[in-house]
Design a protein around this motif. Structure first.
Motif, mmCIF file in Angstrom:
data_model
loop_
_atom_site.group_PDB
_atom_site.id
_atom_site.type_symbol
_atom_site.label_atom_id
_atom_site.label_comp_id
_atom_site.label_asym_id
_atom_site.label_seq_id
_atom_site.Cartn_x
_atom_site.Cartn_y
_atom_site.Cartn_z
ATOM 1 N N ASN A 74 34.136 -2.060 52.358
ATOM 2 C CA ASN A 74 33.265 -0.977 51.877
ATOM 3 C C ASN A 74 31.813 -1.340 52.135
ATOM 4 O OD1 ASN A 74 35.532 0.295 50.945
ATOM 5 N ND2 ASN A 74 35.174 -0.151 48.802
ATOM 6 N N ASN A 75 31.003 -0.355 52.444
ATOM 7 C CA ASN A 75 29.573 -0.596 52.628
ATOM 8 C C ASN A 75 28.770 -0.100 51.432
ATOM 9 O OD1 ASN A 75 29.801 2.132 52.980
ATOM 10 N ND2 ASN A 75 28.734 2.205 54.945
ATOM 11 N N TYR A 76 29.406 0.007 50.277
ATOM 12 C CA TYR A 76 28.750 0.455 49.053
ATOM 13 C C TYR A 76 29.292 -0.370 47.885
ATOM 14 C CZ TYR A 76 33.197 2.844 48.454
ATOM 15 O OH TYR A 76 34.534 3.111 48.333
ATOM 16 N N ALA A 77 28.522 -0.406 46.809
ATOM 17 C CA ALA A 77 28.936 -1.111 45.597
ATOM 18 C C ALA A 77 29.233 -0.095 44.509
ATOM 19 C CB ALA A 77 27.819 -2.048 45.143
ATOM 20 N N CYS A 78 30.151 -0.443 43.624
ATOM 21 C CA CYS A 78 30.454 0.418 42.484
ATOM 22 C C CYS A 78 30.714 -0.449 41.259
ATOM 23 C CB CYS A 78 31.639 1.329 42.766
ATOM 24 S SG CYS A 78 33.158 0.472 43.144
ATOM 25 N N TYR A 79 30.470 0.140 40.097
ATOM 26 C CA TYR A 79 30.726 -0.559 38.845
ATOM 27 C C TYR A 79 32.184 -0.390 38.473
ATOM 28 C CZ TYR A 79 25.826 -1.443 37.650
ATOM 29 O OH TYR A 79 24.539 -1.901 37.622
ATOM 30 N N GLN A 80 32.814 -1.489 38.070
ATOM 31 C CA GLN A 80 34.181 -1.415 37.577
ATOM 32 C C GLN A 80 34.305 -2.268 36.320
ATOM 33 O OE1 GLN A 80 36.401 -2.902 41.032
ATOM 34 N NE2 GLN A 80 37.146 -4.540 39.748
ATOM 35 N N THR A 81 35.177 -1.830 35.430
ATOM 36 C CA THR A 81 35.438 -2.532 34.190
ATOM 37 C C THR A 81 36.928 -2.820 34.079
ATOM 38 O OG1 THR A 81 35.260 -2.415 31.773
ATOM 39 C CG2 THR A 81 35.580 -0.328 32.929
ATOM 40 N N ALA A 82 37.275 -3.870 33.369
ATOM 41 C CA ALA A 82 38.682 -4.201 33.145
ATOM 42 C C ALA A 82 39.304 -3.313 32.074
ATOM 43 C CB ALA A 82 38.812 -5.674 32.746
#
Length: 84
Positions: free
Chosen positions: A42-50
């Motif tokens: 991926n060329n983008y970042a995203c927020y993820q949570t458990a």
């Protein structure tokens, strides 16, 4: 009016749950215990949570967000929220 998209793939009983992109409010992302990640390819970042989606939606409701739509495509579910 601020909007937010929460999404989940495959299994709804465990994380991760995607809760924002790189321009999301860092304080809200910290509240959701989310980390900014870039996945291979991926060329983008995203927020993820458990956290599982139900917990994320409950936490957002406590902060004044409300679900305005939800949809499922294949094994992915997406909720759109807006700040009341």
């Amino acid at each position: 009016m601020p909007y937010m998209i929460v999404s989940k793939q495959i299994n709804f009983d465990v994380g991760p749950t995607y809760v924002g992109d790189s321009k999301s409010d860092p304080a809200l992302m910290a509240y959701l215990k989310a980390d900014l990640k870039t996945h291979p390819g991926n060329n983008y970042a995203c927020y993820q949570t458990a956290l599982v989606p139900r917990v994320v939606l409950d936490m957002l409701e406590e902060k004044g967000w409300e679900v305005i739509s939800s949809t499922g495509i294949g094994q992915t579910c997406v909720w759109t929220l807006r700040l009341k």
